[in-house]
Write an enzyme that holds these catalytic residues in place. Structure first.
Site: not given
Ligand SMILES: N[C@@H](CCC(=O)N[C@@H](CS)C(=O)NCC(=O)O)C(=O)O
Length: 357
Positions: A81, A224
């Site tokens: 990530c 994305y």
């Molecule tokens: N706003 C958050 C975004 C974090 C995020 O989107 N993480 C993704 C991985 S790149 C995630 O864990 N996604 C899990 C999901 O979509 O279920 C940050 O910057 O900390």
């Protein structure tokens, strides 16, 4: 809104109640909560990221609710990530590795519960299962979802990384990487090995904020928006914006070493985490193939330059990155085949020092 801390007492009591094991939520409740990035779609078929929920701030003030104490906090990440990786980058380059521990989950999303279909980040069952991934050393959680449910009984968001965890209050402090990097930069300086490094210095703050905004929109989130678009038009718009923004960066970096001048700043770390994934993943998986990173001479050398800052290279685990993206989005890559190339060596020489002479 800071939902988890509206009633702290209840939250701490709940956390204590659950210390002997995680309680399963009802089937109905689980279904309501089972969301992931693949569900974040507007009616027009465009990807729309939702905001983070836990936004508490660690402070250098010893009297604060979350004081900056050595050994108290733990960072849960995925090496795949980009948002979590920027937190790990700060942990390393600020010399906080003795003060703040971290754990990475496994690279690929898996089912998080038998009772619903949610796919998410899971911990390794042992250190031997996947290099880089570990079991949860604090709570014995099987996955990141369990940490959210442990910290809040009424959480209804996504189960994202990064998660900054408080070992003392047994709860999530913050799950927003842009907050976490600011805290790591300024609040732990009494215990940081590299306190002198300021990636958000007062005289550059407004410039950094401005750059962050258009880079987030066009590039960090832009890739994305290209990859998760479900219709041609939002994809085309996202691609156009992405390449306009990359061209803008290329132009800036044709004149100076870093985005704000001679000095590496937060803006560079935030851009880097997307650039390092670009040719290996986004170009193919997210259809960002109009031009490759390695066809932008300044941006490509710049990516190597930032990669070679002491502490940065260990935050880039390309195995996890490729396995995650190509393996966790079956709607984009149904067979989970991982492309073999291009295997770029970012530790090879670059030409960026010429700007600092
Ligand atoms: N706003 C958050 C975004 C974090 C995020 O989107 N993480 C993704 C991985 S790149 C995630 O864990 N996604 C899990 C999901 O979509 O279920 C940050 O910057 O900390």
């Amino acid at each position: 809104m800071n939902v988890p801390f509206i009633n702290r007492e209840i939250q701490v009591q709940t956390a204590l109640k659950y210390t002997s094991g995680f309680q399963q939520l009802s089937f109905k409740h689980s279904l309501q909560m089972a969301r992931s990035a693949l569900d974040e779609m507007s009616a027009t078929g465009a990807f729309e990221r939702t905001a983070s929920t836990f936004r508490n701030i660690i402070s250098r003030d010893p009297g604060s609710r979350f004081p900056a104490e050595s050994g108290r906090y733990h960072l849960y990440i995925s090496y795949a990530c980009p948002w979590a990786s920027r937190c790990l980058a700060y942990l390393n380059i600020k010399g906080l590795d003795q003060a703040i521990s971290f754990t990475s989950v496994k690279s690929k999303w898996e089912r998080t519960k038998d009772s619903d279909e949610h796919m998410g980040w899971v911990f390794a069952s042992s250190s031997a299962e996947e290099p880089g991934a570990e079991p949860d050393p604090l709570n014995g959680a099987k996955n990141i979802r369990e940490l959210y449910e442990f910290a809040s009984t009424n959480y209804s968001g996504k189960y994202t990384v990064p998660v900054l965890w408080d070992k003392k209050l047994k709860t999530i402090v913050n799950n927003e990487s842009s907050d976490i990097i600011r805290m790591f930069n300024s609040e732990f300086n009494d215990i940081a090995g590299n306190a002198a490094l300021d990636l958000y210095p007062p005289h550059l703050q407004s410039q950094i904020n401005e750059i962050n905004e258009w880079i987030y929109d066009g590039i960090n989130n832009g890739v994305y928006r290209c990859g998760f678009a479900k219709k041609q038009e939002p994809y085309d718009e996202a691609v156009q914006k992405l390449y306009e923004t990359l061209d803008k960066c290329e132009m800036i970096l044709s004149k100076q070493r870093y985005l704000c001048g001679d000095q590496v700043t937060e803006a560079d770390i935030r851009l880097f985490v997307t650039l390092i994934r670009f040719d290996e993943v986004y170009a193919v998986h997210f259809k960002c193939n109009k031009k490759l990173l390695r066809e932008f001479p300044h941006l490509f050398n710049y990516t190597k330059d930032v990669f070679q800052i002491p502490g940065m290279s260990s935050t880039v685990n390309m195995e996890h990155i490729k396995k995650h993206y190509y393996g966790s989005h079956p709607t984009i890559n149904p067979y989970g085949i991982i492309p073999q190339g291009p295997n770029i060596d970012y530790s090879s020489p670059h030409d960026r020092e010429k700007f600092s002479k």
